[in-house]
Design a protein around this motif. Structure first.
Motif, short mmCIF file in Angstrom:
data_model
loop_
_atom_site.label_atom_id
_atom_site.label_comp_id
_atom_site.label_asym_id
_atom_site.label_seq_id
_atom_site.Cartn_x
_atom_site.Cartn_y
_atom_site.Cartn_z
N ARG A 217 40.06 43.60 41.78
CA ARG A 217 39.11 43.49 41.03
C ARG A 217 38.84 44.23 40.44
O ARG A 217 39.14 44.48 38.64
N LEU A 218 39.73 45.54 40.34
CA LEU A 218 39.38 46.71 39.67
C LEU A 218 40.70 46.65 38.89
O LEU A 218 40.85 46.75 37.84
N ASP B 21 38.37 45.43 49.99
CA ASP B 21 39.70 44.90 49.41
C ASP B 21 39.58 43.89 48.09
O ASP B 21 39.91 43.71 47.23
N ALA C 31 37.26 44.34 45.67
CA ALA C 31 36.53 45.44 45.04
C ALA C 31 38.22 45.69 44.22
O ALA C 31 37.95 46.39 43.26
N ALA C 32 38.93 46.21 45.57
CA ALA C 32 40.50 46.81 44.85
C ALA C 32 40.85 46.25 44.23
O ALA C 32 41.70 46.18 42.78
#
Lengths: 344, 344
Positions: free
Chosen positions: B294-295, B289, B291-292
């Motif tokens: 931050r993407l 979550d 990483a998503a």
């Protein structure tokens, strides 16, 4: 480029014309000060539907620059007695012959999805005042969306001729920053407490406050509230010396929503600060800065929308999302591939 | 489309190749666990220079997926004794045979421009430990930028083989949210206070905490700290029941950075929570979550960069900025004109 000029059919253009007309009609009602039109106009700007966005845009264009309200921000921690204070404060303002709108913002966290503010009908007496308009914001939206919609609702209240608009919210997360960035004067309501708890108040929020009000200055807590106000007043003078304050520092005073003590004085203080700031140009400067920040936020939102409606970029995103979630690809590297790869 | 393929000259391509090579060489040093390489690598990802971005990108690609640290977030209000606690806590961790990196994040406010954390050399003893690496973050950047760079610095520490990475910051503004979003376990350090001040703690921050530590449980405050811990422990069990906690709620305990009391227990508790979460899949879910999110942030940043380097859009922005600042044009309407009008 994606997301534009996608549907130039005669049918679509006609529909857009109707939506714009709908917005302009509503604007006429708002400018005439009709409460029902104002309520419907706020509902319109809160709507996320595409056709409503067209109408909302026409509505806001039609009221641009109209109105001249004193915009007061008010926050405080949960349990400080904010609704009761707004009721007492609002009735005092209405009693001065002013027309008052209250926008109660509920920064429902994306985390919990729940409402923090609870039942707005607690302002039982203020609700019945003919010169008061109380509007809770919709829950469920992310804070950024709430800020954008609240700014527009505030503009509508102003265009409808309200002399004072209070934007009120519970002080959680970034909601204080949002309220401070929407208003002319930021008021922080805090509970009575010993002076040695000063540290516990978030410094960033103290930095934003124009006025600190220590609530519950009644009954057993009256002395504590007055002592707290004195502590804060001293600390604020020590901590800060800033332009934009008539006295070089924000003030602190004890109030009681229950007995009404200090409420008139708080209002007078706010009026005095506002008058001074208008005369010295601080109010216009503050509003100009706020508008510039909102412009950036609005641009960012549209850049994202354009990206989100670009099939090529979305396909790239879908292809890399799994790798990013697994930790096999850094978010920055994935973003580089997606933004360079898609979009046109 | 703007901002791409602007300079495909042989000279420029050769320079980019060199920058990438520079990043890969640094990555080799980081992966070998060399402290100097790690320090230089962090300086590289913190750099805003365009050529450094190319090198940083190659560096991060080369270490993608390497390392397996326990990421601990630690925040607390100013004056709670955070540096002293990190020193005691860090020495205990190193004493367990672990390699520890500490990233001290300074969320210098855009408002003040100043540094809040002050002198990092306060961690005098920890600094001398061969298995500890302490790194203050650069000041002056906006919080969003600090978050992006700290996430990358954290990845570098991890790739360099550190078993534990502590991301530490003072709890102001949104910095707690940032730290919680970068780490596996979010620890909140608070001062001792009577139980009836529970309300004063920001609910949003309480919501994020995995562990509450009440510091200064020594001398005259020992009893107060223990009572505060008991109050919080009770309140947390009443307030919350959430998945991802071994006991369904975060724990609260008294610690003393000065005497070391409770420090070993706090570490054991963190290790136990982490082991349970890994086994149950919560750690991977949390990281996915993060990483998503931050993407999305990285994509937004690149969309803005592309916009900012588009001369047509910038000309539109310059033309409308004054009207927006004067209040003659709504920010949303201006954004619509600028984004639809410019960009390609």
């Amino acid at each position: 480029m994606i997301g534009r000029g996608m549907d130039h059919s005669a049918e679509n253009l006609a529909r857009q014309g109707e939506d714009r007309e709908r917005g302009r009609e509503l604007a006429a009602g708002v400018l005439a000060g009709e409460r029902r039109s104002l309520a419907r106009a706020i509902t319109l700007v809160e709507s996320a539907r595409a056709e409503d966005r067209v109408a909302a845009s026409a509505l806001l264009d039609a009221v641009a620059g109209v109105g001249d309200s004193l915009r007061i921000g008010l926050t405080g921690p949960p349990g400080v007695g904010k609704s009761t204070f707004v009721e007492a404060f609002g009735r005092h303002i209405v009693g001065q012959g002013k027309r008052l709108a209250v926008l109660a913002v509920d920064p429902s966290s994306a985390r919990t999805g729940g409402s923090i503010l609870g039942d707005k009908t607690r302002m039982e007496l203020l609700v019945r005042e003919p010169n008061a308009f109380i509007r809770p914001s919709p829950s469920g939206a992310a804070l950024g969306g709430v800020a954008r919609r609240t700014a527009e609702s505030l503009r509508l209240c102003e265009a409808a001729g309200f002399d004072v608009v209070i934007v009120e919210t519970v002080g959680v997360g970034q909601s204080e920053t949002m309220v401070a960035d929407l208003t002319d004067i930021f008021t922080l309501l805090i509970p009575p407490a010993g002076g040695d708890e000063l540290q516990g108040v978030k410094r960033g929020v103290m930095e934003m406050a124009d006025i600190l009000l220590i609530n519950k200055a009644d009954g057993a807590l009256a002395d504590t509230a007055r002592a707290t106000a004195a502590d804060y007043a001293g600390a604020l003078h020590l901590l800060r010396r800033r332009p934009g304050d008539p006295d070089g520092a924000p003030s602190a005073a004890a109030v009681s929503a229950a007995t009404g003590a200090g409420v008139a004085e708080a209002w007078e203080r706010i009026v005095a600060i506002d008058a001074w700031r208008r005369a010295e140009g601080w109010r216009d400067r503050r509003r100009a800065d706020q508008a510039a920040r909102r412009l950036r936020i609005e641009i960012e939102a549209r850049l994202w929308e354009r990206f989100a409606s670009d099939p090529a970029a979305q396909a790239q995103l879908a292809a890399l999302d799994g790798e990013v979630r697994r930790g096999a690809l850094e978010p920055a590297a994935a973003a580089e591939l997606i933004v360079r790869g898609g979009g046109d």
